[in-house]
Design a protein around this motif. Structure first.
Motif, PDB file in Angstrom:
ATOM      1  N   GLN A  64     -29.368-109.607  94.107  1.00 60.20           N
ATOM      2  CA  GLN A  64     -29.688-110.878  94.743  1.00 60.20           C
ATOM      3  C   GLN A  64     -29.603-110.721  96.252  1.00 60.20           C
ATOM      4  OE1 GLN A  64     -27.301-113.998  93.122  1.00 60.20           O
ATOM      5  NE2 GLN A  64     -28.417-113.993  91.206  1.00 60.20           N
ATOM      6  N   ARG A  66     -30.041-111.207 100.279  1.00 58.12           N
ATOM      7  CA  ARG A  66     -29.968-112.380 101.141  1.00 58.12           C
ATOM      8  C   ARG A  66     -31.370-112.857 101.491  1.00 58.12           C
ATOM      9  NH1 ARG A  66     -28.077-110.590 106.283  1.00 58.12           N
ATOM     10  NH2 ARG A  66     -29.853-111.483 107.311  1.00 58.12           N
ATOM     11  N   ASN A  67     -31.578-114.150 101.551  1.00 59.94           N
ATOM     12  CA  ASN A  67     -32.838-114.802 101.916  1.00 59.94           C
ATOM     13  C   ASN A  67     -33.967-114.551 100.927  1.00 59.94           C
ATOM     14  OD1 ASN A  67     -31.637-115.827 104.229  1.00 59.94           O
ATOM     15  ND2 ASN A  67     -32.159-114.016 105.414  1.00 59.94           N
ATOM     16  N   LEU A  68     -33.644-114.160  99.703  1.00 59.36           N
ATOM     17  CA  LEU A  68     -34.691-113.929  98.710  1.00 59.36           C
ATOM     18  C   LEU A  68     -35.414-115.226  98.357  1.00 59.36           C
ATOM     19  CD1 LEU A  68     -36.092-111.940  96.812  1.00 59.36           C
ATOM     20  CD2 LEU A  68     -34.380-112.509  95.104  1.00 59.36           C
ATOM     21  N   ALA A  69     -34.677-116.332  98.291  1.00 58.76           N
ATOM     22  CA  ALA A  69     -35.285-117.610  97.925  1.00 58.76           C
ATOM     23  C   ALA A  69     -36.312-118.066  98.954  1.00 58.76           C
ATOM     24  CB  ALA A  69     -34.203-118.671  97.759  1.00 58.76           C
ATOM     25  N   LYS A  70     -36.199-117.614 100.179  1.00 64.11           N
ATOM     26  CA  LYS A  70     -37.159-118.006 101.217  1.00 64.11           C
ATOM     27  C   LYS A  70     -38.517-117.340 101.008  1.00 64.11           C
ATOM     28  CE  LYS A  70     -33.776-118.823 104.832  1.00 64.11           C
ATOM     29  NZ  LYS A  70     -33.316-118.412 106.162  1.00 64.11           N
ATOM     30  N   SER A  71     -38.534-116.197 100.338  1.00 61.98           N
ATOM     31  CA  SER A  71     -39.801-115.463 100.189  1.00 61.98           C
ATOM     32  C   SER A  71     -40.336-115.492  98.765  1.00 61.98           C
ATOM     33  CB  SER A  71     -39.628-114.018 100.643  1.00 61.98           C
ATOM     34  OG  SER A  71     -38.606-113.393  99.900  1.00 61.98           O
ATOM     35  N   THR A  73     -40.510-117.872  95.217  1.00 68.76           N
ATOM     36  CA  THR A  73     -40.201-119.140  94.547  1.00 68.76           C
ATOM     37  C   THR A  73     -40.624-119.027  93.088  1.00 68.76           C
ATOM     38  OG1 THR A  73     -42.333-120.049  95.182  1.00 68.76           O
ATOM     39  CG2 THR A  73     -40.469-120.537  96.612  1.00 68.76           C
ATOM     40  N   VAL A  74     -39.816-119.594  92.223  1.00 71.28           N
ATOM     41  CA  VAL A  74     -40.108-119.581  90.786  1.00 71.28           C
ATOM     42  C   VAL A  74     -40.419-120.996  90.371  1.00 71.28           C
ATOM     43  CG1 VAL A  74     -39.164-119.073  88.509  1.00 71.28           C
ATOM     44  CG2 VAL A  74     -38.520-117.657  90.460  1.00 71.28           C
ATOM     45  N   GLU A  75     -41.535-121.147  89.687  1.00 74.32           N
ATOM     46  CA  GLU A  75     -41.936-122.505  89.263  1.00 74.32           C
ATOM     47  C   GLU A  75     -41.917-122.632  87.775  1.00 74.32           C
ATOM     48  OE1 GLU A  75     -45.370-124.093  91.104  1.00 74.32           O
ATOM     49  OE2 GLU A  75     -45.074-122.883  92.880  1.00 74.32           O
TER      50      GLU A  75
END
Length: 75
Positions: A64, A66-71, A73-75
């Motif tokens: 996991q 750092r800043n993975l969620a910024k690049s 996204t899971v829908e």
């Protein structure tokens, strides 16, 4: 050559049969000689392993980053 002039440590990912570039780099990751179209695929594997081991040695969570969620996204 600019990085070398600033005393940077250079790691080269080069084919095993390119002796002219060996003098440029401080460390070498040797990969087999393949067609030019396949070379990025062959070169990325040692680089991924290098980044994994650097992150692991620094105590970072490799699963996991750092800043993975910024690049991503899971829908």
């Amino acid at each position: 050559m600019e990085a070398k002039a600033r005393d940077a440590r250079l790691i080269g990912v080069i084919p095993t049969d390119s002796p002219e570039t060996r003098s440029i780099f401080d460390d070498l990751l040797l990969v087999p000689q393949v067609d030019e179209l396949l070379s990025p695929i062959v070169a990325v594997i040692p680089l991924q392993l290098l980044s994994y081991h650097i992150a692991s040695r620094r105590g970072l969570d490799v699963d996991q980053p750092r800043n993975l969620a910024k690049s991503v996204t899971v829908e």
